[in-house]
Design a protein around this motif. Structure first.
Motif, PDB file in Angstrom:
ATOM      1  N   GLN A 136       0.862  -1.181   0.000  1.00  0.00           N
ATOM      2  CA  GLN A 136       0.000   0.000   0.000  1.00  0.00           C
ATOM      3  C   GLN A 136       0.896   1.228   0.000  1.00  0.00           C
ATOM      4  N   GLU A 137       0.693   2.078  -0.986  1.00  0.00           N
ATOM      5  CA  GLU A 137       1.501   3.278  -1.147  1.00  0.00           C
ATOM      6  C   GLU A 137       0.998   4.399  -0.235  1.00  0.00           C
ATOM      7  N   LYS A 138       1.813   5.414  -0.039  1.00  0.00           N
ATOM      8  CA  LYS A 138       1.455   6.535   0.834  1.00  0.00           C
ATOM      9  C   LYS A 138       0.212   7.267   0.350  1.00  0.00           C
ATOM     10  N   ASN A 139      -0.026   7.262  -0.961  1.00  0.00           N
ATOM     11  CA  ASN A 139      -1.186   7.959  -1.513  1.00  0.00           C
ATOM     12  C   ASN A 139      -2.469   7.133  -1.418  1.00  0.00           C
ATOM     13  N   GLY A 140      -2.383   5.935  -0.812  1.00  0.00           N
ATOM     14  CA  GLY A 140      -3.551   5.080  -0.635  1.00  0.00           C
ATOM     15  C   GLY A 140      -3.723   4.029  -1.716  1.00  0.00           C
ATOM     16  N   TYR A 141      -3.052   4.190  -2.839  1.00  0.00           N
ATOM     17  CA  TYR A 141      -3.119   3.196  -3.904  1.00  0.00           C
ATOM     18  C   TYR A 141      -2.336   1.953  -3.491  1.00  0.00           C
ATOM     19  N   PHE A 142      -2.546   0.873  -4.225  1.00  0.00           N
ATOM     20  CA  PHE A 142      -1.806  -0.363  -4.007  1.00  0.00           C
ATOM     21  C   PHE A 142      -0.963  -0.659  -5.234  1.00  0.00           C
ATOM     22  N   SER A 143       0.223  -1.189  -5.010  1.00  0.00           N
ATOM     23  CA  SER A 143       1.058  -1.653  -6.110  1.00  0.00           C
ATOM     24  C   SER A 143       1.279  -3.149  -5.926  1.00  0.00           C
ATOM     25  N   ALA A 144       1.596  -3.813  -7.017  1.00  0.00           N
ATOM     26  CA  ALA A 144       1.843  -5.253  -6.980  1.00  0.00           C
ATOM     27  C   ALA A 144       3.012  -5.564  -7.901  1.00  0.00           C
ATOM     28  N   SER A 145       3.827  -6.517  -7.477  1.00  0.00           N
ATOM     29  CA  SER A 145       4.942  -6.969  -8.304  1.00  0.00           C
ATOM     30  C   SER A 145       5.049  -8.484  -8.206  1.00  0.00           C
ATOM     31  N   VAL A 146       5.657  -9.056  -9.222  1.00  0.00           N
ATOM     32  CA  VAL A 146       5.865 -10.506  -9.281  1.00  0.00           C
ATOM     33  C   VAL A 146       7.369 -10.730  -9.380  1.00  0.00           C
ATOM     34  N   PRO A 147       8.021 -11.059  -8.262  1.00  0.00           N
ATOM     35  CA  PRO A 147       9.481 -11.190  -8.269  1.00  0.00           C
ATOM     36  C   PRO A 147      10.018 -12.178  -9.313  1.00  0.00           C
ATOM     37  N   ALA A 148       9.282 -13.227  -9.613  1.00  0.00           N
ATOM     38  CA  ALA A 148       9.749 -14.228 -10.570  1.00  0.00           C
ATOM     39  C   ALA A 148       9.640 -13.766 -12.025  1.00  0.00           C
ATOM     40  N   LEU A 149       8.921 -12.650 -12.248  1.00  0.00           N
ATOM     41  CA  LEU A 149       8.736 -12.134 -13.602  1.00  0.00           C
ATOM     42  C   LEU A 149       9.266 -10.705 -13.648  1.00  0.00           C
ATOM     43  N   PRO A 150      10.532 -10.526 -13.928  1.00  0.00           N
ATOM     44  CA  PRO A 150      11.141  -9.195 -13.910  1.00  0.00           C
ATOM     45  C   PRO A 150      10.363  -8.185 -14.756  1.00  0.00           C
ATOM     46  N   GLY A 151      10.062  -7.050 -14.153  1.00  0.00           N
ATOM     47  CA  GLY A 151       9.341  -5.993 -14.853  1.00  0.00           C
ATOM     48  C   GLY A 151       7.838  -6.146 -14.833  1.00  0.00           C
ATOM     49  N   CYS A 152       7.328  -7.155 -14.149  1.00  0.00           N
ATOM     50  CA  CYS A 152       5.880  -7.377 -14.081  1.00  0.00           C
ATOM     51  C   CYS A 152       5.336  -6.666 -12.844  1.00  0.00           C
ATOM     52  N   PHE A 153       4.736  -5.497 -13.072  1.00  0.00           N
ATOM     53  CA  PHE A 153       4.209  -4.646 -12.009  1.00  0.00           C
ATOM     54  C   PHE A 153       2.829  -4.162 -12.400  1.00  0.00           C
ATOM     55  N   SER A 154       2.058  -3.741 -11.395  1.00  0.00           N
ATOM     56  CA  SER A 154       0.783  -3.089 -11.661  1.00  0.00           C
ATOM     57  C   SER A 154       0.394  -2.278 -10.444  1.00  0.00           C
ATOM     58  N   GLN A 155      -0.721  -1.539 -10.567  1.00  0.00           N
ATOM     59  CA  GLN A 155      -1.229  -0.769  -9.439  1.00  0.00           C
ATOM     60  C   GLN A 155      -2.733  -0.661  -9.554  1.00  0.00           C
ATOM     61  N   GLY A 156      -3.355  -0.222  -8.463  1.00  0.00           N
ATOM     62  CA  GLY A 156      -4.798  -0.026  -8.464  1.00  0.00           C
ATOM     63  C   GLY A 156      -5.213   0.830  -7.292  1.00  0.00           C
ATOM     64  N   LYS A 157      -6.452   1.331  -7.353  1.00  0.00           N
ATOM     65  CA  LYS A 157      -6.975   2.195  -6.294  1.00  0.00           C
ATOM     66  C   LYS A 157      -7.254   1.429  -5.010  1.00  0.00           C
ATOM     67  N   ASN A 158      -7.504   0.109  -5.127  1.00  0.00           N
ATOM     68  CA  ASN A 158      -7.799  -0.739  -3.964  1.00  0.00           C
ATOM     69  C   ASN A 158      -7.303  -2.153  -4.262  1.00  0.00           C
TER      70      ASN A 158
END
Length: 64
Positions: A9-31
């Motif tokens: 959970q980011e400081k701005n309230g959004y959430f980020s997600a990453s997949v360590p096994a897949l380099p560069g695989c990231f996303s985000q969302g409001k919840n």
């Protein structure tokens, strides 16, 4: 196939997600619901790009 997904959970309230096994695989969302949907799509696109199309199973961990 299953992948560890790390949620933060980011400081701005959004959430980020990453997949360590897949380099560069990231996303985000409001919840969490939105970021889970977004990271599933990101994983599918990553695997499609790698020509390893499978329906992934997900293990999720919330960090924050």
């Amino acid at each position: 196939m299953s992948y560890l997904v790390v949620f933060t959970q980011e400081k701005n309230g959004y959430f980020s997600a990453s997949v360590p096994a897949l380099p560069g695989c990231f996303s985000q969302g409001k919840n969490l619901k939105e970021v889970k949907k977004n990271i599933r799509e990101a994983i599918e696109l990553y695997l499609e790009d790698e020509e390893q199309i499978e329906t992934p199973q997900f293990e999720m961990q919330i960090v924050g």
